[in-house]
Design an enzyme around this catalytic site. Structure first.
Site, PDB file in Angstrom:
ATOM      1  CE  LYS A   1      -3.812  -2.644   2.095  1.00  6.66           C
ATOM      2  NZ  LYS A   1      -4.606  -3.099   3.051  1.00  6.66           N
TER       3      LYS A   1
ATOM      4  CD  GLN B   1      -3.490  -5.027   6.250  1.00  2.05           C
ATOM      5  OE1 GLN B   1      -3.278  -3.928   5.512  1.00  2.05           O
ATOM      6  NE2 GLN B   1      -4.169  -6.229   5.770  1.00  2.05           N
TER       7      GLN B   1
ATOM      8  CG  ASP C   1      -9.886  -0.805   4.334  1.00  2.00           C
ATOM      9  OD1 ASP C   1      -9.061  -0.725   2.924  1.00  2.00           O
ATOM     10  OD2 ASP C   1      -9.008  -1.155   5.157  1.00  2.00           O
TER      11      ASP C   1
END
Ligand SMILES: NC(=O)c1ccc[n+]([C@@H]2O[C@H](COP(=O)([O-])OP(=O)(O)OC[C@H]3O[C@@H](n4cnc5c(N)ncnc54)[C@H](OP(=O)(O)O)[C@@H]3O)[C@@H](O)[C@H]2O)c1
Length: 294
Positions: free
Chosen positions: A52, A96, A119
């Site tokens: 990322k 995460q 997200d």
């Protein structure tokens, strides 16, 4: 049969993002900033977060990583999220997953500012997605929708079967494809481990999407001639004849299914790169919303 090349499509989208971001750097001296919180030292999570970070850099975005110990208390993690929520220089925030067992994933996601939830996991953003309001779409389903769009695969009126009902892939994808949008307007069947007659249901699909986490689960007999097959699964299996000693395979028995499908995504190089680029698209959107550009 036509291969749906996620790697090439993602590269093309990255070029589009890079050129837009470079315009904002020139005109406003600002660029989108993605912050990631990484708890513990899980090897797979480390890899995902470093991807990322490098993805952000490759398109001119800023990226920062907050590393917390695996023993961090839930309260300290929530405080870190709160701190980033209030940092005006950060546009997107991800935590995460997975998290250590002593931390509630639901509480963590609920604490992220929905405006920074790139997200697309926050209940507010899931609700907006269900209602068809503008929002951040979860990365994997968003990437798949982009593939269907860019490959001009007709979904309207088609029989779509989604295998797997996870909150991050199967469930949101089934909703997106059944909405009055393009791609969309499909008749969607969502299958899971309690589905009876799954093989017959799959064999009737115009578009079959496998997201169940079982290597090679979708066999040739489960696929209609001329179907589009999207393989979300990723599994690392031993391959003694390769340099690395392993290879990646999906939820689909590619070697055999490829003979029947009209379109098919490979693993690797299909859905994976599109998931990565979808996060960049959401981060760009968060930036544009903050700057009043959209
Ligand atoms: N390419 C990417 O970017 C990407 C992104 C995310 C995930 N993935 C991969 O995609 C796969 C799925 O991950 P996920 O997180 O979406 O799913 P998940 O949380 O692992 O859930 C699996 C789903 O499949 C269903 N299932 C499992 N075995 C089944 C069977 N034998 N028959 C029917 N249904 C079955 C489960 O049913 P129940 O609900 O009844 O338990 C569940 O709904 C994994 O391989 C993962 O690594 C790839």
């Amino acid at each position: 049969m036509k291969l749906i090349d996620g790697k090439q499509t993602a590269a093309a989208i990255k070029e589009e993002i890079k050129s837009e971001v470079s315009g904002y750097i020139d005109q406003k001296d600002q660029s989108p900033h993605l912050a990631a919180i990484l708890v513990g030292e899980d090897a797979a999570s480390e890899t995902y977060v470093s991807h990322k970070e490098s993805d952000c850099k490759s398109v001119g975005m800023v990226s920062s990583i907050y590393r917390l110990s695996k023993d961090v208390s839930e309260l300290d993690l929530l405080d870190t999220i709160d701190f980033i929520n209030n940092d005006d220089d950060v546009h997107g925030l991800i935590v995460q997953l997975p998290l250590p067992r002593h931390i509630s994933v639901d509480r963590v996601i609920d604490t992220i500012d929905p405006a920074k939830d790139v997200d697309g996991f926050h209940p507010v953003n899931i609700g907006r997605m269900v209602l068809g309001h503008p929002t951040y779409l979860p990365a994997t389903p968003y990437g798949i929708m982009e593939l269907l769009k860019r490959y001009k695969i007709e979904t309207s009126g088609k029989n779509v079967v989604v295998l797997g009902r996870s909150n991050i892939v199967g469930t949101p994808l089934s909703i997106m494809l059944s909405r009055k949008t393009t791609p969309g307007n499909a008749t969607v069947t969502l299958c899971h481990s309690k589905s009876a007659g799954l093989k017959e249901i799959a064999a009737n699909a115009d578009i079959l999407i496998a997201a169940i986490g079982q290597a090679g689960f979708v066999t040739e007999d489960m696929v209609k001639v001329g179907a589009t097959v999207i393989d979300v699964g990723i599994h690392r299996v031993a391959a003694p004849n390769t340099k690395s000693g392993f290879k990646l395979i999906g939820d689909v028995d590619f070697e055999n299914v490829v003979r029947k499908a009209a379109y098919i995504t490979p693993v690797p190089g299909g859905v994976g790169p599109m998931t990565r680029v979808a996060l960049l698209l959401n981060t760009l959107k968060a930036f544009k919303l903050k700057m009043g550009i959209i």
